[in-house]
Design a protein around this motif. Structure first.
Motif, PDB file in Angstrom:
ATOM      1  N   ASP A 109       0.955  -1.172  -0.022  1.00  0.00           N
ATOM      2  CA  ASP A 109      -0.038  -0.133  -0.034  1.00  0.00           C
ATOM      3  C   ASP A 109       0.856   1.234  -0.099  1.00  0.00           C
ATOM      4  O   ASP A 109       0.492   2.252  -0.786  1.00  0.00           O
ATOM      5  N   ARG A 110       1.971   1.341   0.864  1.00  0.00           N
ATOM      6  CA  ARG A 110       2.755   2.481   0.854  1.00  0.00           C
ATOM      7  C   ARG A 110       3.438   2.615  -0.452  1.00  0.00           C
ATOM      8  O   ARG A 110       3.823   3.722  -0.911  1.00  0.00           O
ATOM      9  N   VAL A 111       3.986   1.426  -1.076  1.00  0.00           N
ATOM     10  CA  VAL A 111       4.655   1.607  -2.424  1.00  0.00           C
ATOM     11  C   VAL A 111       3.810   2.287  -3.242  1.00  0.00           C
ATOM     12  O   VAL A 111       4.181   2.950  -4.220  1.00  0.00           O
ATOM     13  N   THR A 112       2.718   1.638  -3.556  1.00  0.00           N
ATOM     14  CA  THR A 112       1.713   2.062  -4.564  1.00  0.00           C
ATOM     15  C   THR A 112       1.186   3.591  -4.170  1.00  0.00           C
ATOM     16  O   THR A 112       1.162   4.344  -5.485  1.00  0.00           O
ATOM     17  N   ALA A 113       1.123   3.858  -3.324  1.00  0.00           N
ATOM     18  CA  ALA A 113       0.669   5.335  -3.085  1.00  0.00           C
ATOM     19  C   ALA A 113       1.836   6.079  -3.535  1.00  0.00           C
ATOM     20  O   ALA A 113       1.518   7.417  -4.294  1.00  0.00           O
ATOM     21  N   ALA A 114       2.979   6.006  -3.172  1.00  0.00           N
ATOM     22  CA  ALA A 114       4.168   6.661  -3.407  1.00  0.00           C
ATOM     23  C   ALA A 114       4.407   6.657  -4.747  1.00  0.00           C
ATOM     24  O   ALA A 114       4.992   7.740  -5.472  1.00  0.00           O
ATOM     25  N   ALA A 115       4.263   5.601  -5.470  1.00  0.00           N
ATOM     26  CA  ALA A 115       4.668   5.546  -6.967  1.00  0.00           C
ATOM     27  C   ALA A 115       3.690   6.397  -7.846  1.00  0.00           C
ATOM     28  O   ALA A 115       3.916   7.177  -8.693  1.00  0.00           O
ATOM     29  N   ALA A 116       2.395   6.416  -7.527  1.00  0.00           N
ATOM     30  CA  ALA A 116       1.383   7.308  -7.981  1.00  0.00           C
ATOM     31  C   ALA A 116       1.841   9.030  -7.812  1.00  0.00           C
ATOM     32  O   ALA A 116       1.604   9.665  -8.746  1.00  0.00           O
ATOM     33  N   GLU A 117       2.321   9.106  -6.767  1.00  0.00           N
ATOM     34  CA  GLU A 117       2.489  10.650  -6.299  1.00  0.00           C
ATOM     35  C   GLU A 117       3.673  11.112  -7.224  1.00  0.00           C
ATOM     36  O   GLU A 117       3.864  12.242  -7.429  1.00  0.00           O
ATOM     37  N   GLY A 118       4.559  10.345  -7.641  1.00  0.00           N
ATOM     38  CA  GLY A 118       5.824  10.658  -8.106  1.00  0.00           C
ATOM     39  C   GLY A 118       5.673  10.855  -9.995  1.00  0.00           C
ATOM     40  O   GLY A 118       6.837  11.536 -10.271  1.00  0.00           O
ATOM     41  N   LEU A 119       4.992  10.823 -10.335  1.00  0.00           N
ATOM     42  CA  LEU A 119       4.857  10.405 -11.702  1.00  0.00           C
ATOM     43  C   LEU A 119       4.553  11.941 -12.368  1.00  0.00           C
ATOM     44  O   LEU A 119       4.640  11.914 -13.899  1.00  0.00           O
ATOM     45  N   GLY A 120       4.099  12.902 -11.869  1.00  0.00           N
ATOM     46  CA  GLY A 120       3.944  14.182 -12.018  1.00  0.00           C
ATOM     47  C   GLY A 120       2.780  14.401 -13.022  1.00  0.00           C
ATOM     48  O   GLY A 120       2.644  15.447 -13.555  1.00  0.00           O
ATOM     49  N   VAL A 121       2.103  13.418 -13.199  1.00  0.00           N
ATOM     50  CA  VAL A 121       0.760  13.656 -14.057  1.00  0.00           C
ATOM     51  C   VAL A 121      -0.533  13.371 -13.099  1.00  0.00           C
ATOM     52  O   VAL A 121      -0.523  12.379 -12.634  1.00  0.00           O
ATOM     53  N   GLY A 130      -3.767  12.373 -11.915  1.00  0.00           N
ATOM     54  CA  GLY A 130      -4.597  10.723 -12.411  1.00  0.00           C
ATOM     55  C   GLY A 130      -3.456   9.819 -13.013  1.00  0.00           C
ATOM     56  O   GLY A 130      -4.234   8.810 -13.407  1.00  0.00           O
ATOM     57  N   ARG A 131      -2.214  10.131 -13.340  1.00  0.00           N
ATOM     58  CA  ARG A 131      -1.454   9.076 -13.887  1.00  0.00           C
ATOM     59  C   ARG A 131      -1.039   8.020 -12.769  1.00  0.00           C
ATOM     60  O   ARG A 131      -0.667   8.148 -11.708  1.00  0.00           O
ATOM     61  N   SER A 132      -1.617   6.792 -13.410  1.00  0.00           N
ATOM     62  CA  SER A 132      -1.173   5.763 -12.621  1.00  0.00           C
ATOM     63  C   SER A 132       0.052   4.770 -13.188  1.00  0.00           C
ATOM     64  O   SER A 132       0.197   4.978 -14.575  1.00  0.00           O
ATOM     65  N   PRO A 133       0.778   4.179 -12.368  1.00  0.00           N
ATOM     66  CA  PRO A 133       1.951   3.419 -13.067  1.00  0.00           C
ATOM     67  C   PRO A 133       1.335   2.413 -14.088  1.00  0.00           C
ATOM     68  O   PRO A 133       0.530   1.618 -14.020  1.00  0.00           O
ATOM     69  N   ALA A 134       2.139   2.480 -15.360  1.00  0.00           N
ATOM     70  CA  ALA A 134       1.747   1.510 -16.512  1.00  0.00           C
ATOM     71  C   ALA A 134       2.246   0.294 -16.553  1.00  0.00           C
ATOM     72  O   ALA A 134       1.994  -0.683 -16.918  1.00  0.00           O
ATOM     73  N   ARG A 135       3.728   0.614 -16.073  1.00  0.00           N
ATOM     74  CA  ARG A 135       4.524  -0.677 -16.125  1.00  0.00           C
ATOM     75  C   ARG A 135       5.294  -0.908 -14.910  1.00  0.00           C
ATOM     76  O   ARG A 135       5.969  -0.260 -14.529  1.00  0.00           O
ATOM     77  N   LEU A 164      -3.085  -1.728  -8.630  1.00  0.00           N
ATOM     78  CA  LEU A 164      -3.054  -1.008  -9.889  1.00  0.00           C
ATOM     79  C   LEU A 164      -3.526  -1.710 -11.161  1.00  0.00           C
ATOM     80  O   LEU A 164      -2.988  -2.156 -11.756  1.00  0.00           O
ATOM     81  N   PRO A 165      -5.015  -1.363 -10.943  1.00  0.00           N
ATOM     82  CA  PRO A 165      -5.662  -2.159 -12.197  1.00  0.00           C
ATOM     83  C   PRO A 165      -5.279  -1.867 -13.659  1.00  0.00           C
ATOM     84  O   PRO A 165      -5.919  -2.287 -14.236  1.00  0.00           O
ATOM     85  N   GLU A 166      -4.575  -0.522 -13.609  1.00  0.00           N
ATOM     86  CA  GLU A 166      -3.972  -0.319 -15.197  1.00  0.00           C
ATOM     87  C   GLU A 166      -2.735  -0.762 -15.464  1.00  0.00           C
ATOM     88  O   GLU A 166      -2.440  -0.494 -16.736  1.00  0.00           O
ATOM     89  N   ALA A 167      -2.234  -1.469 -14.770  1.00  0.00           N
ATOM     90  CA  ALA A 167      -0.710  -1.618 -14.942  1.00  0.00           C
ATOM     91  C   ALA A 167      -0.766  -3.041 -15.586  1.00  0.00           C
ATOM     92  O   ALA A 167      -1.328  -3.900 -15.179  1.00  0.00           O
ATOM     93  N   PRO A 204       9.668   1.731 -20.606  1.00  0.00           N
ATOM     94  CA  PRO A 204       9.825   2.619 -19.446  1.00  0.00           C
ATOM     95  C   PRO A 204       9.226   1.887 -18.290  1.00  0.00           C
ATOM     96  O   PRO A 204       8.048   1.646 -18.391  1.00  0.00           O
ATOM     97  N   ILE A 205       9.942   1.799 -17.131  1.00  0.00           N
ATOM     98  CA  ILE A 205       9.298   1.215 -15.815  1.00  0.00           C
ATOM     99  C   ILE A 205       8.993   2.331 -15.190  1.00  0.00           C
ATOM    100  O   ILE A 205       9.606   3.515 -14.952  1.00  0.00           O
ATOM    101  N   ASP A 206       7.756   2.351 -14.550  1.00  0.00           N
ATOM    102  CA  ASP A 206       7.145   3.308 -13.460  1.00  0.00           C
ATOM    103  C   ASP A 206       7.307   2.939 -12.249  1.00  0.00           C
ATOM    104  O   ASP A 206       7.569   3.836 -11.043  1.00  0.00           O
ATOM    105  N   LEU A 207       7.367   1.722 -11.793  1.00  0.00           N
ATOM    106  CA  LEU A 207       7.759   1.046 -10.359  1.00  0.00           C
ATOM    107  C   LEU A 207       8.381  -0.282 -10.736  1.00  0.00           C
ATOM    108  O   LEU A 207       8.047  -1.177 -11.360  1.00  0.00           O
ATOM    109  N   THR A 208       9.322  -0.231  -9.624  1.00  0.00           N
ATOM    110  CA  THR A 208      10.153  -1.560  -9.366  1.00  0.00           C
ATOM    111  C   THR A 208       9.817  -2.132  -8.027  1.00  0.00           C
ATOM    112  O   THR A 208      10.335  -1.239  -7.198  1.00  0.00           O
ATOM    113  N   TRP A 209       9.531  -3.189  -7.848  1.00  0.00           N
ATOM    114  CA  TRP A 209       9.487  -3.750  -6.492  1.00  0.00           C
ATOM    115  C   TRP A 209      10.530  -4.842  -6.401  1.00  0.00           C
ATOM    116  O   TRP A 209      10.616  -5.694  -7.172  1.00  0.00           O
ATOM    117  N   ALA A 210      11.556  -4.693  -5.373  1.00  0.00           N
ATOM    118  CA  ALA A 210      12.613  -5.662  -4.965  1.00  0.00           C
ATOM    119  C   ALA A 210      12.609  -6.232  -3.943  1.00  0.00           C
ATOM    120  O   ALA A 210      13.224  -5.414  -2.812  1.00  0.00           O
TER     121      ALA A 210
END
Length: 303
Positions: A53-65, A67-72, A91-94, A138-144
């Motif tokens: 939950d923390r990761v997905t919230a932060a990912a959406a905040e950083g993309l700069g657009v 309503g932009r959700s991580p795509a990849r 992330l239902p659109e990713a 292009p990668i929008d979010l990486t989880w390791a």
């Protein structure tokens, strides 16, 4: 969590392998390790949820657009898919790419994704990241999660991930700050302090085979060009866990410990370990005094 995973891991005495998961360090699909990873995802589901939950919230905040959700989204060292499927649900659109060196592990990812209703958006990719990186840009979010310390050169690999990441994209690194523990100090068998001694031996094994365990991931991220934006600890604390699979999870963990520490425990502690793995009343499947506790660190960095 983190799984946070997180380290609280079961050793790989034969050295690192790129792209492996996650959660308990680290087990091979070829010798039953995938069952342990599945149990980790189920028993510690709530802690995984906190981290994701923390990761997905932060990912959406950083993309700069707006309503932009991580795509990849990429899960590096996806194991059996706890992270990949959890991210796809959130992330239902990713599109989620689960990367791992193990084909059997990735086969489980595909089954889990289908069962969760996200199979059309989760694809698997077999890759040894020490020998070359696939073009995932292009990668929008990486989880390791519990994977980077298996790489031969984590700084080089982190720089490569950054090169493939969109501006504002996020990398989330999950590791165990403290080993996951299951047992009280006095088990009523053997001498007190068995688990502490076993983890001390495990630490020696890790120092030999996995020198990057316990590394400062914030420092490595900065060295490889990332900007660290958050560091957070997820505390695992389950006293007398009521999950029906908790005993099986503990038994699977200690069974892997037995394999990894073969010949390294003293005779009395070896007898204690065998009693814990036995089906008798002192065995892990029947104990009422389990206490799952540890700390899974989560480090977030932005490209």
């Amino acid at each position: 969590m983190t799984h946070s995973h997180h380290d609280a891991s079961v050793p790989r005495t034969h050295g690192p392998a790129a792209g492996r998961p996650h959660v308990h360090d680290q087990v091979d699909a070829s010798d039953g390790g995938d069952d342990l990873l599945d149990l980790d995802g189920e028993v510690l589901e709530a802690y995984w949820g906190v981290a994701l939950d923390r990761v997905t919230a932060a990912a959406a905040e950083g993309l700069g657009v707006v309503g932009r959700s991580p795509a990849r989204v990429v899960d590096l060292g996806a194991g059996t898919g706890t992270g990949a499927v959890g991210l796809a649900r959130r992330l239902p659109e990713a599109e989620v790419v689960a990367v791992d060196v193990s084909e059997p592990s990735l086969a489980r990812v595909a089954v889990k994704a289908h069962a969760a209703g996200v199979g059309a958006r989760v694809r698997t990719l077999v890759a040894d990241l020490d020998t070359g990186w696939p073009d995932l840009s292009p990668i929008d979010l990486t989880w390791a999660s519990m994977s980077l310390h298996h790489l031969a050169d984590p700084v080089r690999s982190l720089a490569e991930v950054r090169r493939l990441t969109s501006p504002g994209g996020l990398l989330a690194v999950s590791e165990f700050d403290e080993p996951l523990r299951f047992l009280p100090d006095d088990l009523g068998i053997g001498r007190p302090g068995f688990e502490t001694r076993a983890l001390e031996v495990l630490s020696t094994v890790h120092a030999e085979a996995l020198p990057n365990i316990g590394a400062s991931w914030a420092a490595m991220l900065a060295e490889s060009g990332w900007t660290v934006v958050d560091q957070h600890d997820v505390v695992i604390d389950e006293r007398a866990p009521d999950h029906p699979l908790a005993g099986r999870y503990a038994r699977a963990w200690f069974a892997r410990l037995e394999d990894g520490l073969s010949g390294r425990l003293d005779a009395e502690d070896q007898v204690t370990l065998e009693a814990l793995l036995d089906d008798g009343p002192q065995g892990l499947l029947h104990r009422s005094d389990l206490h799952l506790h540890g700390i899974r660190s989560l480090t977030l960095a932005r490209a």
